[in-house]
Design an enzyme around this catalytic site. Structure first.
Site: not given
Lengths: 264, 306
Positions: B101, B133, B195
Site C-alpha cells: 500500500n 486515508c 476504506n
C-alpha cells in the site's frame, strides 16, 4: 495463540477494584513480571475489541490473576462474569521487567493500581525492597498487605493526605535515595502516565536509570496497528524522537530511552 | 473438491482472502500465528518516501460494533521498508503474496514511491494506491475525494510502474462508482473498497473527542452494509476486479461481498479481535462452498439475485 481461560473466581477486592483468576496454564507458565494478557471478554455484545490487562500473579498450577478497576463497558461486563465462564486470552505479551541481582535494592514506584502490575515482580525479586505507592486517597490503595507478605516495605503517599505522605509518590523517591547512599538500587515504575514521566525525568536527571511500564490505549496487542504508541528518543530522527509501540517494544521501557518533551 | 483460487487478471491468488492495509502491520507481527503464505495476499501498512510519525495519541476509540482510528500512517519510509530486515526482506522469505500500500503528500511523491518499489520489485505482487486515508492532513483522502486529483495520482503511478495497481477507494464521496470509473480509465488494474468511513466520538464527561485527531475512520461490522452496497454499485460500473472489505468477520461475510461483486476480499478489524480471523474466513468460505455445492469460488462473484 489465543487460549481459552476459564474464570475460577471473580471477586471484589475493594470498592470498584476486582480480582479475577483465570485457569490458563500455558500462559501462566510463560509469564514474566510486567507482561500482559489481551482478553476477549465473554458476552461483550456490541463492544468488539480485546482488553489488555497487566498480569498481577501466576501460580505453578496454572492460575493467572488480573486485578482491574471497573471503569468502562468492558470491565463492567467482566465484573459480572461468574466462575466457569470461559474468556479468550492472548499472552503473555510485551517485554517484562528485568529482575535485579540479589545485591540490588528493588524500589517499585507505583501509582493507583500500578501495584497490581508489579506484584509478581516483587514476588520474584531475589532481594526484598521497597514499594512506594501513590493514590488519590486511602480508598484507592490495593495490595499493600500482599507486598508486605512478599517481604517488601510499603510506603504510602496520598493526594488527600488520608494515609501516609500528603503529596505525590515521586516525592518519596528522594527519601529512599538519601537513606541508601551506598546501596545499588533498581527502580521500577508503573502507574499513570504523568507520574511515570515525572519519575523518569527525576531518575535520568539524577544520573540514574529505571524501568517504566508505559502503555496507551491498545488495540491489536501485537504491534500491528500502531495505536498504543509513546515517544522514545531517536537520534537518527531529525525530531529526536519516534513513536514506539508499547505492546511490542514495551510496555517496559528503560527510563533513559523515553523522550521527555520539556528537556529540549 | 472446492477450488478457492482466484484470477484477478494480472495476479492470481491461491484464495480470495487478503489482509486490509493497516490492520496486519508488515506481516511479521502475525508470523507466529500462522504461515503468511496461507493467505491470498498480505497487504502491508501504507508506505511513503519518508518515515512518518503518524498522529498524536489517543489514536483509537471503540464504538458500537466497530472502532474509530486515526493512526495517521506512521511508517518507516520506502528505503527502510525495502531493506530493513523486518519488512520486505522478511516478507520475501515468508513466501507470501505481497501487496504494498503506497501513499504520498503530493502527486509527485506517489510517483516516486511507485518507482522506488518498482525498481526493487522482487516479491511484490502489486501496489495498492491509498487515496482514501481520512486521517492525514496532506495526501490520503484529499486525493480520494476529488476526482481530478485522484486521476492525477493514479496516472502518475501508472506511469511509474508496470506492477499491477489497485486503487483503494474512499467511501466518503457521493458516488463511489464515479471514482471507480476514473480509476479504471487511468489504468488501475483493480479497485479495493472501502476504506474507513469518517466518524467521530466524544467523551461526554470531559467533552473532548475520544481521539486526538478529532475525527477518525470507522471500521468493523458497523460499516459492512455500507461496504456491501458500494461494492455492488462499483461492480455495475466497472469491468476491473474488485477487492471488497469493510467489517468482514466470517466466511459468510466474505461470501456476501463476493455475491455483491467482489473477486477477492480483505479482512481488517477482525484481526485485532482474533489474529486467526483471516484463516477462519478462508475456512468459512470453503464450508459455504461445500454446503452449496460450489466448485470454483469465482462462481460467487456478482451472483446476488436481485
Amino acid at each position: 495463540m489465543p487460549q481459552h481461560g476459564e474464570i475460577i473466581s471473580n471477586e471484589i477486592l475493594k470498592d470498584s477494584y476486582r480480582k479475577v483468576v483465570f485457569y490458563v496454564p500455558d500462559i501462566a507458565a510463560k509469564t514474566q513480571p510486567g507482561q500482559f494478557v489481551h482478553v476477549k471478554i465473554a458476552n461483550l455484545r456490541d463492544r468488539i475489541l480485546r482488553r489488555p490487562f497487566s498480569i498481577c500473579n501466576v501460580t505453578p498450577d496454572g492460575m493467572l490473576t488480573v486485578v482491574y478497576k471497573v471503569v468502562g463497558s468492558g470491565t463492567e461486563i467482566l465484573a459480572e462474569l461468574p466462575p466457569g465462564t470461559v474468556c479468550d486470552l492472548m499472552g503473555p505479551l510485551g517485554n517484562p521487567f528485568t529482575i535485579g541481582d540479589d545485591d540490588e535494592l528493588p524500589v517499585i514506584v507505583a501509582g493507583g493500581y500500578g501495584s497490581a502490575a508489579t506484584y509478581l515482580l516483587a514476588q520474584r525479586s531475589p532481594a526484598k525492597g521497597i514499594l512506594l505507592l501513590g493514590a488519590r486517597s486511602s480508598d484507592d490503595l490495593i495490595l499493600t498487605e500482599e507486598f508486605k507478605s512478599a517481604g517488601f516495605e510499603v510506603r504510602i503517599a496520598t493526594n488527600d493526605g488520608s494515609v501516609g505522605h500528603h503529596g505525590l509518590v515521586t516525592e518519596l523517591v528522594a527519601d529512599v535515595m538519601r537513606e541508601n547512599p551506598k546501596r545499588k538500587m533498581r527502580f521500577y515504575g508503573c502507574g499513570p502516565f504523568g507520574m511515570l514521566m515525572a519519575l523518569g525525568k527525576m531518575l535520568t536527571r539524577g544520573g540514574m536509570d529505571g524501568e517504566l511500564s508505559l502503555d496507551h490505549l491498545m488495540c491489536c496487542g501485537v504491534g500491528a496497528c500502531f495505536a498504543c504508541v509513546v515517544k522514545v528518543k531517536d537520534e537518527s530522527n531529525a525530531d529526536g524522537w519516534r513513536y514506539a509501540r508499547t505492546c511490542k517494544e514495551g510496555p517496559v521501557f528503560q527510563a533513559h530511552k523515553v523522550y521527555y518533551p520539556e528537556e529540549n | 473438491m472446492t477450488d478457492l483460487s482466484i484470477d484477478l487478471g494480472k495476479i492470481q491468488l491461491k484464495n480470495p482472502v487478503m489482509t486490509a492495509s493497516g490492520t496486519f502491520g508488515y506481516g511479521v507481527e502475525y508470523a507466529d500465528f500462522f504461515p503468511l503464505d496461507q493467505l491470498g495476499a498480505v497487504v502491508v501498512k501504507g508506505i511513503r518516501m519518508e518515515p512518518s510519525h503518524g498522529n498524536p495519541t489517543p489514536r483509537v476509540a471503540e464504538v458500537s460494533s466497530g472502532m474509530l482510528n486515526a493512526i495517521g500512517l506512521q511508517g518507516p519510509g520506502v528505503e527502510k521498508f525495502l531493506h530493513g530486515e523486518e519488512y520486505m526482506p522478511f516478507l520475501r522469505r515468508s513466501g507470501a503474496t505481497v501487496i504494498v500500500n503506497i501513499w504520498g503528500k503530493t502527486v509527485e511523491e506517489y510517483r516516486e514511491v511507485a518507482a522506488a518499489l518498482d525498481a526493487d520489485r522482487e516479491g511484490i505482487a502489486a501496489l495498492e494506491i491509498n487515496i482514501s486515508c481520512p486521517n492525514v492532513k496532506e495526501g490520503g483522502v484529499a486525493f480520494g475525494t476529488d476526482i481530478n486529483l485522484a486521476s492525477q495520482v493514479i496516472s502518475a503511478v501508472r506511469g511509474a510502474t508496470s506492477l499491477p495497481i489497485i486503487t483503494k477507494l474512499s467511501p466518503n464521496v457521493t458516488s463511489i462508482a464515479d471514482f471507480a470509473r476514473a480509476a479504471e480509465a487511468c489504468g488501475s488494474d483493480m479497485v479495493s473498497l472501502i476504506n474507513t468511513i469518517t466518524g467521530m466520538a466524544i467523551d461526554v464527561r470531559t467533552r473532548r473527542p475520544k481521539i486526538a485527531n478529532v475525527t477518525g475512520g470507522l471500521s468493523g461490522p458497523a460499516i459492512k452494509p455500507v461496504a456491501v452496497r458500494m461494492v455492488y454499485q462499483v461492480y455495475k460500473a466497472v469491468k476491473i476486479p474488485i477487492i471488497g472489505m469493510g467489517g468482514i468477520m466470517t466466511g459468510e461475510d466474505a461470501v456476501e461481498f463476493m455475491l455483491a461483486g467482489a473477486s477477492a476480499v480483505a479482512v481488517g478489524t477482525a484481526i485485532f479481535i482474533d489474529p486467526m480471523a483471516p484463516i477462519k474466513v478462508i475456512a468459512g468460505i470453503r464450508e459455504y462452498m461445500d454446503e452449496f455445492g460450489i466448485k470454483q469460488v469465482s462462481e460467487l462473484i456478482g451472483a446476488v439475485k436481485v
